[in-house]
Design a protein around this motif. Sequence first.
Motif, PDB file in Angstrom:
ATOM      1  N   LEU A 147       8.038  18.604  -7.029  1.00 29.65           N
ATOM      2  CA  LEU A 147       7.835  17.971  -5.726  1.00 29.65           C
ATOM      3  C   LEU A 147       6.471  17.296  -5.631  1.00 29.65           C
ATOM      4  CD1 LEU A 147       9.387  20.694  -3.391  1.00 29.65           C
ATOM      5  CD2 LEU A 147      10.274  18.394  -3.789  1.00 29.65           C
ATOM      6  N   LEU A 148       5.429  17.947  -6.144  1.00 32.25           N
ATOM      7  CA  LEU A 148       4.084  17.380  -6.044  1.00 32.25           C
ATOM      8  C   LEU A 148       3.979  16.032  -6.731  1.00 32.25           C
ATOM      9  CD1 LEU A 148       1.805  20.517  -6.590  1.00 32.25           C
ATOM     10  CD2 LEU A 148       2.089  19.191  -4.486  1.00 32.25           C
ATOM     11  N   GLN A 149       4.680  15.839  -7.846  1.00 27.25           N
ATOM     12  CA  GLN A 149       4.544  14.568  -8.542  1.00 27.25           C
ATOM     13  C   GLN A 149       5.597  13.540  -8.119  1.00 27.25           C
ATOM     14  OE1 GLN A 149       4.700  15.814 -12.658  1.00 27.25           O
ATOM     15  NE2 GLN A 149       6.829  15.204 -12.892  1.00 27.25           N
ATOM     16  N   ASN A 150       6.568  13.951  -7.303  1.00 24.70           N
ATOM     17  CA  ASN A 150       7.607  13.017  -6.874  1.00 24.70           C
ATOM     18  C   ASN A 150       7.568  12.685  -5.389  1.00 24.70           C
ATOM     19  OD1 ASN A 150       9.883  12.322  -9.072  1.00 24.70           O
ATOM     20  ND2 ASN A 150       9.073  14.368  -9.508  1.00 24.70           N
ATOM     21  N   ASP A 151       7.166  13.640  -4.564  1.00 27.57           N
ATOM     22  CA  ASP A 151       7.132  13.408  -3.118  1.00 27.57           C
ATOM     23  C   ASP A 151       5.777  12.804  -2.737  1.00 27.57           C
ATOM     24  OD1 ASP A 151       7.100  13.523  -0.347  1.00 27.57           O
ATOM     25  OD2 ASP A 151       8.233  15.384  -0.266  1.00 27.57           O
ATOM     26  N   PRO A 152       5.731  11.520  -2.359  1.00 25.93           N
ATOM     27  CA  PRO A 152       4.448  10.855  -2.098  1.00 25.93           C
ATOM     28  C   PRO A 152       3.727  11.360  -0.857  1.00 25.93           C
ATOM     29  CG  PRO A 152       6.277   9.411  -1.498  1.00 25.93           C
ATOM     30  CD  PRO A 152       6.877  10.609  -2.192  1.00 25.93           C
ATOM     31  N   SER A 153       4.403  12.158  -0.023  1.00 29.99           N
ATOM     32  CA  SER A 153       3.777  12.610   1.220  1.00 29.99           C
ATOM     33  C   SER A 153       2.964  13.888   1.043  1.00 29.99           C
ATOM     34  CB  SER A 153       4.851  12.844   2.289  1.00 29.99           C
ATOM     35  OG  SER A 153       5.661  13.965   1.963  1.00 29.99           O
ATOM     36  N   LEU A 154       3.055  14.541  -0.117  1.00 33.16           N
ATOM     37  CA  LEU A 154       2.416  15.849  -0.271  1.00 33.16           C
ATOM     38  C   LEU A 154       0.941  15.769  -0.631  1.00 33.16           C
ATOM     39  CD1 LEU A 154       5.253  17.837  -2.082  1.00 33.16           C
ATOM     40  CD2 LEU A 154       4.377  18.217   0.224  1.00 33.16           C
ATOM     41  N   LEU A 155       0.573  14.868  -1.512  1.00 35.74           N
ATOM     42  CA  LEU A 155      -0.817  14.750  -1.960  1.00 35.74           C
ATOM     43  C   LEU A 155      -1.408  13.425  -1.486  1.00 35.74           C
ATOM     44  CD1 LEU A 155      -0.524  16.088  -5.630  1.00 35.74           C
ATOM     45  CD2 LEU A 155      -1.538  17.270  -3.675  1.00 35.74           C
ATOM     46  N   PRO A 156      -2.708  13.389  -1.200  1.00 26.69           N
ATOM     47  CA  PRO A 156      -3.325  12.140  -0.741  1.00 26.69           C
ATOM     48  C   PRO A 156      -3.325  11.066  -1.825  1.00 26.69           C
ATOM     49  CG  PRO A 156      -4.993  13.821  -1.159  1.00 26.69           C
ATOM     50  CD  PRO A 156      -3.663  14.509  -1.259  1.00 26.69           C
ATOM     51  N   GLU A 157      -3.318   9.813  -1.397  1.00 26.51           N
ATOM     52  CA  GLU A 157      -3.349   8.704  -2.328  1.00 26.51           C
ATOM     53  C   GLU A 157      -4.785   8.481  -2.818  1.00 26.51           C
ATOM     54  OE1 GLU A 157      -1.594   5.255  -0.554  1.00 26.51           O
ATOM     55  OE2 GLU A 157       0.041   6.406   0.338  1.00 26.51           O
ATOM     56  N   ILE A 158      -4.922   7.653  -3.868  1.00 22.88           N
ATOM     57  CA  ILE A 158      -6.245   7.262  -4.364  1.00 22.88           C
ATOM     58  C   ILE A 158      -6.786   6.151  -3.483  1.00 22.88           C
ATOM     59  CG2 ILE A 158      -7.551   6.436  -6.353  1.00 22.88           C
ATOM     60  CD1 ILE A 158      -6.199   9.152  -6.768  1.00 22.88           C
ATOM     61  N   CYS A 159      -8.034   6.239  -3.070  1.00 23.71           N
ATOM     62  CA  CYS A 159      -8.643   5.224  -2.198  1.00 23.71           C
ATOM     63  C   CYS A 159      -8.952   3.957  -3.003  1.00 23.71           C
ATOM     64  CB  CYS A 159      -9.917   5.767  -1.567  1.00 23.71           C
ATOM     65  SG  CYS A 159     -10.751   4.568  -0.482  1.00 23.71           S
ATOM     66  N   LEU A 160      -8.279   2.865  -2.674  1.00 26.86           N
ATOM     67  CA  LEU A 160      -8.517   1.597  -3.375  1.00 26.86           C
ATOM     68  C   LEU A 160      -9.876   1.015  -3.015  1.00 26.86           C
ATOM     69  CD1 LEU A 160      -4.999  -0.117  -3.081  1.00 26.86           C
ATOM     70  CD2 LEU A 160      -5.921   1.230  -4.961  1.00 26.86           C
ATOM     71  N   HIS A 161     -10.323   1.266  -1.782  1.00 32.44           N
ATOM     72  CA  HIS A 161     -11.627   0.733  -1.355  1.00 32.44           C
ATOM     73  C   HIS A 161     -12.771   1.403  -2.112  1.00 32.44           C
ATOM     74  CE1 HIS A 161      -9.898  -1.599   1.920  1.00 32.44           C
ATOM     75  NE2 HIS A 161      -9.157  -0.552   2.224  1.00 32.44           N
ATOM     76  N   TYR A 162     -12.618   2.695  -2.407  1.00 29.31           N
ATOM     77  CA  TYR A 162     -13.636   3.391  -3.194  1.00 29.31           C
ATOM     78  C   TYR A 162     -13.766   2.777  -4.579  1.00 29.31           C
ATOM     79  CZ  TYR A 162     -15.528   6.921  -6.355  1.00 29.31           C
ATOM     80  OH  TYR A 162     -16.248   7.561  -7.342  1.00 29.31           O
ATOM     81  N   ASN A 163     -12.688   2.271  -5.122  1.00 23.94           N
ATOM     82  CA  ASN A 163     -12.675   1.719  -6.479  1.00 23.94           C
ATOM     83  C   ASN A 163     -13.136   0.267  -6.541  1.00 23.94           C
ATOM     84  OD1 ASN A 163     -11.293   3.557  -8.746  1.00 23.94           O
ATOM     85  ND2 ASN A 163     -10.438   4.099  -6.747  1.00 23.94           N
ATOM     86  N   LYS A 164     -13.682  -0.238  -5.445  1.00 22.60           N
ATOM     87  CA  LYS A 164     -14.203  -1.606  -5.418  1.00 22.60           C
ATOM     88  C   LYS A 164     -15.662  -1.607  -4.990  1.00 22.60           C
ATOM     89  CE  LYS A 164     -10.861  -4.455  -6.531  1.00 22.60           C
ATOM     90  NZ  LYS A 164     -11.017  -5.482  -7.566  1.00 22.60           N
TER      91      LYS A 164
END
Length: 386
Positions: A147-164
């Motif tokens: 579930l952790l690797q398939n359900d996108p609602s469980l873990l926070p996404e990577i911040c794209l703004h931080y990577n710029k």
Amino acid sequence: MSLSKLSKIALKVLCSNNGSLCYEELRSKMADICAVSDLNLNTVLSNHQLFLIVSGTGSNASTFGLTSDSQIISSSPVRLCKNYPNKECQDCGMLHLCRFFILGNCKFGGKSKTCKHSHDIHDFHNWKIININSLQELNVNELRILLLQNDPSLLPEICLHYNKGSENLRYGICSRKQACNKLHICSHYVSGNCKFGDECRRSHHFHGDDISALLRKLCLDEEVMQNLQKIYQNRNYLKQVPSTDGENAATSFACTSTKRNTNAEEICLYFIRKYCSFKEKCIRVHFNLPYRWQICKETWQDLPNMEEIEMDFCDPNNITSSGIPSINFETMMCESHQVRRLSTASSVTKPPHYTLTTEWLWYVKNAFGKWTECENQASFLFFFAP
């Protein structure tokens, strides 16, 4: 042994090894459990509902195109029900389980067992869903990894703004800084392909101060914390799987059409969560990401490297993308071809609990040519957000 039984065993082996293995390792571990031929194993792995194959570069290990270093990732359309337990829900096709139990550390679980939400994967509703999706061989920890690797609602996404950006190495161009609800970590490190290694200016640690504070709120257990990089790397592969279900919806009208169909250009939020009840009859686009970049060459075609294009697009300093050929974000043209960006519904048009909606941010350029985020976002969002 039947192919169905072999499929369940292969899925269990993967989920007991943090969600993925290279083909050679999987074949070896399967051989320790039961006799299995290359033919039967490759037939089992062709079930794209349960397995994702990421091509390797090593020597051929089978006559079916798989190499010894091909990555086999466990996949599933099963998700946690978004309406449980706040709304009455019956036969939704999703699991009715405590979110924090799946994350690993429900503070109301354990010996006291005072949690009002289900921790039982064997109750009537959950066991029915598990059986329908061929997951009955999995124990709780293995189901958790799936579930952790398939359900996108469980873990926070990577911040794209931080990577710029390069001025603020701690926060990139993320204006929310410590208040950001996304992970401030190198996206290339998470994907397993950061070319800078230890010299990278972005964080390569899930245990950094800002990240730890965010993850602590999720109550992740220690085992999950130790395997977060692999979980996120698998998530990254899974979300890049091309979707064909909504292909016709995205290209059903000519590129030169002057009449805009808003629904046909909006990505279906329910499909991303894997439970759109309308299926092929849905009037919205079925795609596996909350954004979709396309170029018009007689018909609308998906552009490669969508994630890189999206990162460039999210930086207000960029007029064009960094790829070759580049996209002009002001004219939405790539050379002589029209380009478009499809997205999910704006966050202001949906209730706050909706996930994967599109959050629009507005910037203003000062007299020195510097872009700054507008303080009063709401006045812009309600009137101008697509």
